[in-house]
Design a protein around this motif. Structure first.
Motif, PDB file in Angstrom:
ATOM      1  N   ARG A   4       0.859  -1.175   0.000  1.00 15.74           N
ATOM      2  CA  ARG A   4       0.000   0.000   0.000  1.00 15.74           C
ATOM      3  C   ARG A   4       0.893   1.222   0.000  1.00 15.74           C
ATOM      4  O   ARG A   4       1.775   1.357   0.837  1.00 15.74           O
ATOM      5  CB  ARG A   4      -0.911   0.000   1.229  1.00 15.74           C
ATOM      6  CG  ARG A   4      -1.983  -1.082   1.168  1.00 15.74           C
ATOM      7  CD  ARG A   4      -2.654  -1.252   2.486  1.00 15.74           C
ATOM      8  NE  ARG A   4      -1.785  -1.907   3.452  1.00 15.74           N
ATOM      9  CZ  ARG A   4      -2.113  -2.098   4.717  1.00 15.74           C
ATOM     10  NH1 ARG A   4      -3.276  -1.707   5.165  1.00 15.74           N
ATOM     11  NH2 ARG A   4      -1.280  -2.703   5.534  1.00 15.74           N
ATOM     12  N   SER A   5       0.656   2.135  -0.935  1.00 15.32           N
ATOM     13  CA  SER A   5       1.528   3.287  -1.080  1.00 15.32           C
ATOM     14  C   SER A   5       1.494   4.153   0.165  1.00 15.32           C
ATOM     15  O   SER A   5       0.459   4.354   0.789  1.00 15.32           O
ATOM     16  CB  SER A   5       1.110   4.126  -2.294  1.00 15.32           C
ATOM     17  OG  SER A   5       1.217   3.369  -3.476  1.00 15.32           O
ATOM     18  N   LEU A   6       2.652   4.690   0.503  1.00 15.54           N
ATOM     19  CA  LEU A   6       2.747   5.599   1.632  1.00 15.54           C
ATOM     20  C   LEU A   6       2.191   6.954   1.229  1.00 15.54           C
ATOM     21  O   LEU A   6       2.592   7.520   0.219  1.00 15.54           O
ATOM     22  CB  LEU A   6       4.212   5.751   2.050  1.00 15.54           C
ATOM     23  CG  LEU A   6       4.853   4.504   2.639  1.00 15.54           C
ATOM     24  CD1 LEU A   6       6.368   4.624   2.562  1.00 15.54           C
ATOM     25  CD2 LEU A   6       4.415   4.308   4.068  1.00 15.54           C
ATOM     26  N   ALA A 428       7.437  -2.182   0.967  1.00 12.72           N
ATOM     27  CA  ALA A 428       7.546  -1.091   1.936  1.00 12.72           C
ATOM     28  C   ALA A 428       8.321   0.051   1.279  1.00 12.72           C
ATOM     29  O   ALA A 428       7.836   0.661   0.338  1.00 12.72           O
ATOM     30  CB  ALA A 428       8.219  -1.585   3.218  1.00 12.72           C
ATOM     31  N   SER A 429       9.534   0.306   1.724  1.00  6.52           N
ATOM     32  CA  SER A 429      10.337   1.383   1.161  1.00  6.52           C
ATOM     33  C   SER A 429      11.776   1.235   1.636  1.00  6.52           C
ATOM     34  O   SER A 429      12.026   0.695   2.714  1.00  6.52           O
ATOM     35  CB  SER A 429       9.793   2.749   1.585  1.00  6.52           C
ATOM     36  OG  SER A 429      10.660   3.792   1.163  1.00  6.52           O
ATOM     37  N   ILE A 430      12.702   1.729   0.833  1.00  4.81           N
ATOM     38  CA  ILE A 430      14.094   1.790   1.266  1.00  4.81           C
ATOM     39  C   ILE A 430      14.563   3.244   1.350  1.00  4.81           C
ATOM     40  O   ILE A 430      15.747   3.516   1.490  1.00  4.81           O
ATOM     41  CB  ILE A 430      15.010   0.965   0.335  1.00  4.81           C
ATOM     42  CG1 ILE A 430      14.828   1.357  -1.119  1.00  4.81           C
ATOM     43  CG2 ILE A 430      14.754  -0.524   0.498  1.00  4.81           C
ATOM     44  CD1 ILE A 430      15.716   2.421  -1.644  1.00  4.81           C
ATOM     45  N   ALA A 431      13.630   4.190   1.306  1.00  5.14           N
ATOM     46  CA  ALA A 431      13.968   5.611   1.315  1.00  5.14           C
ATOM     47  C   ALA A 431      13.853   6.186   2.721  1.00  5.14           C
ATOM     48  O   ALA A 431      12.799   6.105   3.348  1.00  5.14           O
ATOM     49  CB  ALA A 431      13.050   6.380   0.366  1.00  5.14           C
ATOM     50  N   GLY A 432      14.941   6.786   3.205  1.00  4.31           N
ATOM     51  CA  GLY A 432      14.906   7.419   4.514  1.00  4.31           C
ATOM     52  C   GLY A 432      13.900   8.548   4.585  1.00  4.31           C
ATOM     53  O   GLY A 432      13.351   8.839   5.644  1.00  4.31           O
ATOM     54  N   ALA A 433      13.646   9.182   3.447  1.00  6.93           N
ATOM     55  CA  ALA A 433      12.669  10.277   3.414  1.00  6.93           C
ATOM     56  C   ALA A 433      11.244   9.772   3.555  1.00  6.93           C
ATOM     57  O   ALA A 433      10.333  10.540   3.866  1.00  6.93           O
ATOM     58  CB  ALA A 433      12.809  11.066   2.112  1.00  6.93           C
ATOM     59  N   GLU A 434      11.023   8.484   3.332  1.00  5.16           N
ATOM     60  CA  GLU A 434       9.688   7.901   3.455  1.00  5.16           C
ATOM     61  C   GLU A 434       9.479   7.203   4.794  1.00  5.16           C
ATOM     62  O   GLU A 434       8.457   7.392   5.447  1.00  5.16           O
ATOM     63  CB  GLU A 434       9.448   6.887   2.334  1.00  5.16           C
ATOM     64  CG  GLU A 434       9.009   7.486   1.029  1.00  5.16           C
ATOM     65  CD  GLU A 434       8.472   6.425   0.088  1.00  5.16           C
ATOM     66  OE1 GLU A 434       7.332   6.603  -0.399  1.00  5.16           O
ATOM     67  OE2 GLU A 434       9.167   5.432  -0.175  1.00  5.16           O
ATOM     68  N   VAL A 435      10.453   6.377   5.203  1.00  2.78           N
ATOM     69  CA  VAL A 435      10.237   5.531   6.380  1.00  2.78           C
ATOM     70  C   VAL A 435      11.334   5.638   7.423  1.00  2.78           C
ATOM     71  O   VAL A 435      11.367   4.875   8.384  1.00  2.78           O
ATOM     72  CB  VAL A 435      10.084   4.050   5.966  1.00  2.78           C
ATOM     73  CG1 VAL A 435       8.819   3.839   5.150  1.00  2.78           C
ATOM     74  CG2 VAL A 435      11.319   3.558   5.212  1.00  2.78           C
ATOM     75  N   MET A 526       7.427  -2.553   9.291  1.00  8.61           N
ATOM     76  CA  MET A 526       8.322  -1.440   8.978  1.00  8.61           C
ATOM     77  C   MET A 526       7.606  -0.374   8.170  1.00  8.61           C
ATOM     78  O   MET A 526       7.752   0.825   8.404  1.00  8.61           O
ATOM     79  CB  MET A 526       9.550  -1.956   8.226  1.00  8.61           C
ATOM     80  CG  MET A 526      10.635  -0.886   8.009  1.00  8.61           C
ATOM     81  SD  MET A 526      10.501  -0.036   6.435  1.00  8.61           S
ATOM     82  CE  MET A 526      11.360  -1.210   5.371  1.00  8.61           C
ATOM     83  N   ARG A 527       6.813  -0.816   7.191  1.00  7.05           N
ATOM     84  CA  ARG A 527       6.057   0.146   6.382  1.00  7.05           C
ATOM     85  C   ARG A 527       5.104   0.968   7.238  1.00  7.05           C
ATOM     86  O   ARG A 527       5.036   2.193   7.117  1.00  7.05           O
ATOM     87  CB  ARG A 527       5.282  -0.588   5.279  1.00  7.05           C
ATOM     88  CG  ARG A 527       4.585   0.341   4.280  1.00  7.05           C
ATOM     89  CD  ARG A 527       3.502  -0.381   3.508  1.00  7.05           C
ATOM     90  NE  ARG A 527       2.400  -0.760   4.375  1.00  7.05           N
ATOM     91  CZ  ARG A 527       1.441   0.092   4.777  1.00  7.05           C
ATOM     92  NH1 ARG A 527       1.467   1.346   4.391  1.00  7.05           N
ATOM     93  NH2 ARG A 527       0.465  -0.332   5.566  1.00  7.05           N
ATOM     94  N   GLN A 528       4.360   0.273   8.128  1.00  5.24           N
ATOM     95  CA  GLN A 528       3.423   0.969   8.996  1.00  5.24           C
ATOM     96  C   GLN A 528       4.139   1.919   9.950  1.00  5.24           C
ATOM     97  O   GLN A 528       3.673   3.038  10.211  1.00  5.24           O
ATOM     98  CB  GLN A 528       2.600  -0.050   9.782  1.00  5.24           C
ATOM     99  CG  GLN A 528       1.669  -0.895   8.941  1.00  5.24           C
ATOM    100  CD  GLN A 528       0.966  -1.971   9.753  1.00  5.24           C
ATOM    101  OE1 GLN A 528       1.123  -2.060  10.967  1.00  5.24           O
ATOM    102  NE2 GLN A 528       0.201  -2.815   9.075  1.00  5.24           N
TER     103      GLN A 528
END
Length: 552
Positions: A4-6, A428-435, A526-528
């Motif tokens: 699910r997109s952030l 999920a994501s590997i971007a520090g700006a996202e998660v 992690m995504r949540q």
């Protein structure tokens, strides 16, 4: 598990948000970094990573060619991605102004001569939004954009260009845009940092605009650096944005080729391994070979290993102060000299008897890589630059400290790490700006743990368990770089996470792979967690160590 997109609204440094900018001219039909057809584009890793398509629709998992790429520091999302965006813009601008090119047919900049192309631009501006605006200076985003406009690529840009091009352009008052020629340009006046404005699609947005003498726009493009060096582009019209992946035709074709063992969850991956009697690395290799030749795949794996080794060696032989103004001194060379002395001098007997001496070397390997990254040197994005030291450090541990380590084991290491990195990126994501940093250092630690467990002969269940342990114990890790630089706490954090990856692999190998929490569950957690995390802890340098260290 379906990703699910952030929502980008939770990532904004503040509540201000601007509308997405759109194109002035149509994208050329053919250029090196062109957007390919919709059918191929939907299969690109950037589209998948950015949530543009459901992971269940992907014809194949992400490849090692996607997960680990060679570029320059200090950041994949803030340096590598913007450089690629700048280069794409220069190519499109060159196509628009050349005779017979794809320039606009009307407007203030239109040439009265049919087929003459658009006039030579008299100004180019770069606008950096959200996280790119907040920490762009510390992450060399401005330098990256300039190098991209000049036609350089992250994989091959010379070190001297990284160090001097920005100053040369500022002094000259003009930039030689690749394929276009000299354009008046002042980095201090024409690059705008706008941290308070977050575009709707993603927190890492940037807009490049070229103007003609009348002040009208020749070309305007908005790009999104969505992590790992992947770039998306808005090719829509006013009020109707259209986000597509920026990719070469060859890469898109590879991703459009169905994989024999497609999986989007670790559960599905384990089921394939059990059904086919294959290891995790076997599954990944089979997928790679369905789109590329064995020679190409092996050559790329070995190129990654060589680049990682070269980066470690360079870091262990460099000294001085890292750029950026924090006064951080390189430590890898001094540590290397001490460890070598202990191995040959009077303390050798004690050192050899120390059961944890290998940990000191792992720390050294990670520090060496991340000091090189902080200096803007060439690293392997694995899966990001901010976490670039972890996989090389653990791989070096395997190659230098494990009896019987060989080339095949090292390649299997990277293939298994790819499987885990792909799952994390797409779900999920590997971007520090996202998660936050859990998505960077946590992901790299998880990948390295899986790779080591695979290289040590672990079963698929043990490999999955190793990845789960490492990721689970990085949950909640914030991204709070002091001064917006990838130095404090990033460099030491890589060393700690590398040791953690080794510990996770060893713990997994103690058991049979049976555990309560699955890797899928940890990735979703992690995504949540990243979605709930306050924006000030997500690569904005507005919280955590980024403010407390300065205040102290």
């Amino acid at each position: 598990m379906t990703r699910r997109s952030l929502p980008t609204s939770t990532h904004a440094p503040d509540s201000a948000a601007g509308s997405a900018t759109t194109a002035v001219t149509e994208a050329p039909a053919a250029r090196e970094t062109a957007l390919v057809s919709a059918a191929l584009d939907s299969a690109t890793p950037a589209a998948l990573l950015a949530g543009a398509i459901d992971v269940e629709q992907a014809p194949r998992p992400l490849s090692v060619f996607d997960l680990m790429r060679i570029g320059i520091g200090p950041s994949s999302s803030h340096t590598v991605g913007p450089m690629r965006a700048g280069r794409a813009f220069s190519r499109e601008l060159a196509d628009a102004v050349r005779p017979g090119g794809a320039g606009a047919s009307d407007g203030e900049c239109a040439s009265p001569v049919p087929g003459a192309g658009l006039p030579q631009p008299t100004r180019v501006t770069v606008e950096l939004y959200g996280s790119l605006g907040a920490t762009g200076r510390g992450h060399a985003t401005d330098r990256a954009a300039v190098m991209g406009l000049a036609g350089y690529e992250p994989e091959t840009v010379p070190a001297v260009v990284c160090e001097s091009l920005m100053e040369e352009v500022e002094a000259a008052g003009e930039l030689v845009v690749d394929g276009v020629g000299p354009v008046p340009f002042s980095p201090s006046a024409d690059i705008h940092f706008l941290p308070g404005r977050v575009l709707p699609y993603h927190v890492n947005g940037m807009t490049l605009t070229a103007y003609c003498a009348s002040g009208a726009e020749i070309l305007r493009r908005t790009y999104y650096s969505v992590g790992g060096g992947f770039v998306m582009e808005d090719v829509g019209t006013p009020g109707a944005p259209s986000i597509q992946a920026l990719a070469t035709a060859s890469a898109s074709q590879a991703h459009a080729t169905p994989a024999p063992f497609a999986f989007t969850t670790s559960a599905a991956m384990l089921a394939i391994c059990e059904r086919e009697g294959l290891s995790v690395s076997d599954v990944v290799l089979a997928n790679e070979l369905s789109a590329r030749s064995r020679e190409e795949v092996i050559a790329y794996l070995d190129r990654l290993r060589a680049t990682m080794r070269a980066c470690i060696e360079a870091g262990m032989n460099a000294e001085g102060i890292l750029p950026g103004g924090l006064g951080v001194r390189r430590r890898a060379k001094a540590l290397h000299e001490r460890l070598r002395a202990q191995s040959t001098g009077p303390a050798a007997a004690f050192t050899m008897a120390d059961p944890l001496r290998g940990m000191d070397w792992v720390d050294l390997f990670a520090l060496a890589v991340n000091e090189e990254n902080a200096a803007g040197r060439r690293v392997v994005t694995a899966p990001t630059n901010g976490a670039a030291g972890i996989v090389p450090a653990v791989l070096a541990y395997y190659e230098r400290f494990i009896p019987g380590a060989d080339d095949d084991g090292a390649r299997r290491f990277l293939l298994a790490a790819t499987a885990v990195g792909g799952l994390i990126k797409t779900n999920a994501s590997i971007a520090g700006a996202e998660v936050g940093c859990q998505g960077e250092v946590g992901s790299a630690s998880s990948m390295a743990a899986a790779g080591l467990a695979e290289a040590l002969g672990g079963t698929p269940a043990q490999v999955e368990n190793a990845a789960e342990i490492a990721m689970e114990h990085n949950l909640g890790l914030t991204c709070d770089p002091v001064g917006g630089l990838v130095q404090i706490p990033c460099i030491e954090r890589n060393a700690v996470a590398a040791v953690k990856a080794i510990n996770a692999a060893r713990m997994a190998l103690w058991g049979e792979g049976r555990h309560t929490v699955s890797l899928d569950t940890v990735i979703e957690t992690m995504r949540q967690t990243g979605e709930d995390m306050l924006a000030k802890y997500k690569e904005t340098s507005r919280g955590g160590l980024a403010v407390n260290v300065v205040e102290c």
